[in-house]
Design an enzyme around this catalytic site. Structure first.
Site, PDB file in Angstrom:
ATOM      1  N   LEU A 102      15.621  -8.504  19.264  1.00 45.72           N
ATOM      2  CA  LEU A 102      14.502  -9.337  19.342  1.00 45.72           C
ATOM      3  C   LEU A 102      15.108 -10.521  18.098  1.00 45.72           C
ATOM      4  O   LEU A 102      15.544 -10.183  17.330  1.00 45.72           O
ATOM      5  CB  LEU A 102      13.269  -8.755  18.811  1.00 45.72           C
ATOM      6  CG  LEU A 102      12.368  -8.119  19.790  1.00 45.72           C
ATOM      7  CD1 LEU A 102      11.201  -7.266  19.183  1.00 45.72           C
ATOM      8  CD2 LEU A 102      11.952  -8.597  21.071  1.00 45.72           C
ATOM      9  N   ASP A 103      14.887 -11.811  18.432  1.00 49.34           N
ATOM     10  CA  ASP A 103      15.017 -12.733  17.589  1.00 49.34           C
ATOM     11  C   ASP A 103      14.418 -12.713  16.349  1.00 49.34           C
ATOM     12  O   ASP A 103      13.391 -11.731  15.947  1.00 49.34           O
ATOM     13  CB  ASP A 103      14.797 -13.920  18.133  1.00 49.34           C
ATOM     14  CG  ASP A 103      15.342 -14.633  19.193  1.00 49.34           C
ATOM     15  OD1 ASP A 103      16.540 -14.179  19.645  1.00 49.34           O
ATOM     16  OD2 ASP A 103      14.883 -15.361  20.273  1.00 49.34           O
ATOM     17  N   LYS A 104      14.951 -12.869  14.945  1.00 45.98           N
ATOM     18  CA  LYS A 104      14.407 -12.760  13.694  1.00 45.98           C
ATOM     19  C   LYS A 104      12.992 -13.312  13.871  1.00 45.98           C
ATOM     20  O   LYS A 104      12.118 -12.487  12.965  1.00 45.98           O
ATOM     21  CB  LYS A 104      15.430 -13.735  12.763  1.00 45.98           C
ATOM     22  CG  LYS A 104      15.227 -13.528  11.346  1.00 45.98           C
ATOM     23  CD  LYS A 104      16.014 -14.291  10.440  1.00 45.98           C
ATOM     24  CE  LYS A 104      15.601 -14.199   9.047  1.00 45.98           C
ATOM     25  NZ  LYS A 104      16.302 -14.921   8.280  1.00 45.98           N
ATOM     26  N   HIS A 184      18.059 -15.792  23.340  1.00 45.55           N
ATOM     27  CA  HIS A 184      16.955 -16.593  23.176  1.00 45.55           C
ATOM     28  C   HIS A 184      16.320 -17.233  24.413  1.00 45.55           C
ATOM     29  O   HIS A 184      15.765 -18.130  24.694  1.00 45.55           O
ATOM     30  CB  HIS A 184      17.407 -17.982  22.544  1.00 45.55           C
ATOM     31  CG  HIS A 184      17.563 -17.853  20.914  1.00 45.55           C
ATOM     32  ND1 HIS A 184      16.936 -17.157  20.232  1.00 45.55           N
ATOM     33  CD2 HIS A 184      18.469 -18.589  20.356  1.00 45.55           C
ATOM     34  CE1 HIS A 184      17.308 -17.009  19.011  1.00 45.55           C
ATOM     35  NE2 HIS A 184      18.448 -18.052  18.882  1.00 45.55           N
TER      36      HIS A 184
END
Length: 237
Positions: A102-104, A184
């Site tokens: 998962l993105d930051k 993303h």
């Protein structure tokens, strides 16, 4: 069958040298009898093994659900940022890794394991594992944008994205279900329909739903029912 010292190391009783000392001191029993030989073979599924009087259950592979908070990196190590493995240090397992990422700045469900076979199966494009996201948008999506997402949009890859499923919640919030995991991807899909993601949270993956009672940054082992779902994708031991 496993060597006793290997078994004890696998269940995090101690390092190889520590385990040998514990054995010498008679701190380990197999089926009620003290065993001091590291090379002694045990059946991890049948034998009763205890350390300092406490029974040990053997788990070669473990499976955790983590509610990932914003600001934490989906990696095993990072020189600059806190990682998801940092959140699970007290499990005693130092070989855990995230299944996908998962993105930051993205929150929500992240599966953590030390089972490479499981990770491979859940992430394989051939499996078409569904990932469900709660998405808050900058603007109303609109019917045209919804239809585009459900058909496939251009995010700069060789092919259009696979058809997604869109469930409208409010004018500016949706549930988005996709079966890919490109970099993303959700944000790029929204940009492709001239919109922007304001907030993103994964709420389900492969039929496993984020536990609503699990605080951000907390984790728990998967339940038997959840493990039944996992088995349909791979063959956890």
């Amino acid at each position: 069958m496993l060597r006793l010292d290997k078994f004890l190391c696998d269940v995090k009783v101690g390092s190889r040298s520590q385990v040998k000392e514990y054995l010498k001191k008679g701190m380990v029993k197999v089926n009620g009898e003290v065993v001091k030989r590291p090379e002694f073979k045990v059946d991890e599924k049948k034998d009763g093994i205890s350390f300092q009087g406490k029974e040990i259950l053997y788990k070669r592979y473990v499976y955790y659900m983590l509610n990932k908070p914003k600001g934490v990196v989906s990696a095993t190590r990072d020189a600059m940022c806190r990682t998801v493995t940092d959140l699970l240090k007290d499990t005693g397992y130092d070989d855990l890794f995230p299944v996908g990422r998962l993105d930051k700045d993205t929150e929500g469900l992240l599966l953590m394991t030390n089972d490479g076979n499981l990770a491979h199966n859940l992430l394989s494009p051939k499996k078409h594992v569904e990932k469900k996201y709660y998405v808050e948008l900058e603007r109303t999506l609109g019917e045209e944008g919804r239809k585009a997402l459900e058909t496939g949009v251009d995010i700069g890859e060789e092919r259009l994205t696979l058809p997604a499923k869109v469930e409208q919640i409010t004018e500016t919030s949706i549930f988005l279900i996709i079966t890919e995991g490109k970099y993303h991807q959700v944000k790029r899909m929204m940009q492709a329909v001239e919109n922007e993601v304001v907030y993103l949270k994964r709420v389900a993956m492969g039929g496993i739903f984020l536990d609503e009672n699990l605080p951000q940054g907390a984790y728990r082992e998967l339940t038997e029912d959840e493990m039944g779902i996992i088995v349909s994708y791979g063959r956890p031991e």
